[in-house]
Design a protein around this motif. Structure first.
Motif, PDB file in Angstrom:
ATOM      1  N   PRO A  32       1.111   4.061  -9.828  1.00 34.72           N
ATOM      2  CA  PRO A  32      -0.196   3.523 -10.229  1.00 34.72           C
ATOM      3  C   PRO A  32      -1.030   4.599 -10.915  1.00 34.72           C
ATOM      4  CG  PRO A  32       0.331   2.936  -7.949  1.00 34.72           C
ATOM      5  CD  PRO A  32       1.350   3.942  -8.385  1.00 34.72           C
ATOM      6  N   SER A  33      -1.753   4.200 -11.947  1.00 36.98           N
ATOM      7  CA  SER A  33      -2.576   5.134 -12.697  1.00 36.98           C
ATOM      8  C   SER A  33      -3.986   5.205 -12.114  1.00 36.98           C
ATOM      9  CB  SER A  33      -2.667   4.682 -14.159  1.00 36.98           C
ATOM     10  OG  SER A  33      -3.424   3.471 -14.239  1.00 36.98           O
ATOM     11  N   GLU A  34      -4.775   6.097 -12.665  1.00 36.24           N
ATOM     12  CA  GLU A  34      -6.168   6.201 -12.244  1.00 36.24           C
ATOM     13  C   GLU A  34      -6.925   4.914 -12.567  1.00 36.24           C
ATOM     14  OE1 GLU A  34      -9.953   8.996 -13.403  1.00 36.24           O
ATOM     15  OE2 GLU A  34      -8.033   9.990 -13.006  1.00 36.24           O
ATOM     16  N   LEU A  35      -6.597   4.298 -13.703  1.00 40.44           N
ATOM     17  CA  LEU A  35      -7.245   3.028 -14.053  1.00 40.44           C
ATOM     18  C   LEU A  35      -6.835   1.913 -13.093  1.00 40.44           C
ATOM     19  CD1 LEU A  35      -7.160   3.030 -17.961  1.00 40.44           C
ATOM     20  CD2 LEU A  35      -9.136   3.312 -16.458  1.00 40.44           C
ATOM     21  N   ASP A  36      -5.588   1.941 -12.632  1.00 40.11           N
ATOM     22  CA  ASP A  36      -5.168   0.982 -11.604  1.00 40.11           C
ATOM     23  C   ASP A  36      -6.024   1.147 -10.357  1.00 40.11           C
ATOM     24  OD1 ASP A  36      -3.087  -0.148 -13.104  1.00 40.11           O
ATOM     25  OD2 ASP A  36      -1.664   1.377 -12.451  1.00 40.11           O
ATOM     26  N   THR A  37      -6.243   2.402  -9.972  1.00 42.23           N
ATOM     27  CA  THR A  37      -7.099   2.688  -8.820  1.00 42.23           C
ATOM     28  C   THR A  37      -8.477   2.063  -9.008  1.00 42.23           C
ATOM     29  OG1 THR A  37      -6.003   4.773  -8.255  1.00 42.23           O
ATOM     30  CG2 THR A  37      -8.279   4.530  -7.541  1.00 42.23           C
ATOM     31  N   GLN A  38      -9.079   2.298 -10.160  1.00 39.52           N
ATOM     32  CA  GLN A  38     -10.426   1.800 -10.411  1.00 39.52           C
ATOM     33  C   GLN A  38     -10.486   0.277 -10.404  1.00 39.52           C
ATOM     34  OE1 GLN A  38     -11.993   3.516 -13.999  1.00 39.52           O
ATOM     35  NE2 GLN A  38     -11.662   5.620 -13.320  1.00 39.52           N
ATOM     36  N   CYS A  39      -9.574  -0.352 -11.143  1.00 35.98           N
ATOM     37  CA  CYS A  39      -9.640  -1.805 -11.328  1.00 35.98           C
ATOM     38  C   CYS A  39      -9.236  -2.593 -10.081  1.00 35.98           C
ATOM     39  CB  CYS A  39      -8.737  -2.218 -12.490  1.00 35.98           C
ATOM     40  SG  CYS A  39      -9.290  -1.609 -14.093  1.00 35.98           S
ATOM     41  N   LEU A  40      -8.234  -2.101  -9.348  1.00 38.36           N
ATOM     42  CA  LEU A  40      -7.652  -2.887  -8.269  1.00 38.36           C
ATOM     43  C   LEU A  40      -8.169  -2.528  -6.879  1.00 38.36           C
ATOM     44  CD1 LEU A  40      -3.967  -2.902  -9.554  1.00 38.36           C
ATOM     45  CD2 LEU A  40      -5.701  -4.676  -9.858  1.00 38.36           C
ATOM     46  N   LEU A  41      -8.679  -1.312  -6.708  1.00 38.48           N
ATOM     47  CA  LEU A  41      -9.102  -0.886  -5.375  1.00 38.48           C
ATOM     48  C   LEU A  41     -10.573  -0.483  -5.296  1.00 38.48           C
ATOM     49  CD1 LEU A  41      -5.965   1.230  -4.402  1.00 38.48           C
ATOM     50  CD2 LEU A  41      -6.560  -1.051  -3.567  1.00 38.48           C
TER      51      LEU A  41
END
Length: 220
Positions: A32-41
């Motif tokens: 998971p990318s940093e953007l995944d972290t932001q958008c999903l969590l």
């Protein structure tokens, strides 16, 4: 404020999402990318806490430009209220606090940097220093200290600094975070927990109460 049951629901939703991301990594090998972290969590929690994440005048996301404040920040009444430094979920070494590293957050600044809030040699030099140390707390602290000197929207006692990779969350005291006399010392979060721990409820409560007070002050 939201009910206790809705708090339980958002905690369960985030836990499910986290487990899904972990399972996907194991299956596909994709991290998971940093953007995944932001958008999903991260953004789902902030939205639940009362931040209108669709209002780009109040809720801002970094475009990775040299003048950006941080990864995510939220304003209310023209004042900065939340400043978040986010990391990719799998890169846990970036979420370095005094729980795992005794010197986390300590900044060795020159007199000029302390006075101006501007890094000698440019912002990228300080980023390189902190990246080498993998000091997420230090990176967030430098962002906040620099803003306290250079950004009129920043008032230390109104800001809640947050460091997270979506799984681990650390909340710091805004005023103590930028205390000039203590910049060279490590700094511990006032609340720290992961989304699977019972203490994560304290993280959610702290953010929601902070947002509630900020919006109440704006409407007063």
């Amino acid at each position: 404020m939201c009910s206790k049951s809705s708090k339980s629901e958002i905690i369960e939703e985030l836990a499910r999402q986290y487990r899904s991301m972990v399972a996907e990594k194991r299956t596909s090998g994709r991290e998971p990318s940093e953007l995944d972290t932001q958008c999903l969590l991260v953004e789902p929690l902030l939205h639940w806490a009362g931040c209108d994440t669709r209002n780009i005048a109040e809720f801002r996301r970094a475009n990775r430009g040299p003048k950006e404040l941080s990864d995510l920040w939220w304003m209310s009444g023209g004042r900065l209220r939340l400043i978040l430094e986010t990391k990719a979920m799998v890169d846990g070494r970036w979420i370095m606090t005094t729980r795992t590293h005794p010197k986390a957050g300590s900044l060795r600044l020159t007199d000029e940097e302390v006075t101006t809030g501007r890094p000698i040699g440019g912002r990228e030099r300080w980023n390189r220093v902190l990246q080498k140390r993998k000091d997420g707390t230090g990176q967030l602290r430098w962002v906040c200290f620099s803003a306290s000197k250079c950004d009129p929207r920043y008032q230390p006692d109104l800001v809640m600094p947050i460091l997270t990779d979506g799984y681990l969350w650390a909340i710091f005291d805004g005023a103590g975070f930028v205390n000039v006399e203590k910049l060279g010392a490590p700094v511990a979060p006032i609340v720290e927990a992961n989304i699977l721990a019972p203490e994560f409820g304290d993280v959610i409560d702290g953010i929601a109460e902070h947002v509630y007070r900020a919006k109440s002050a704006q409407s007063a």
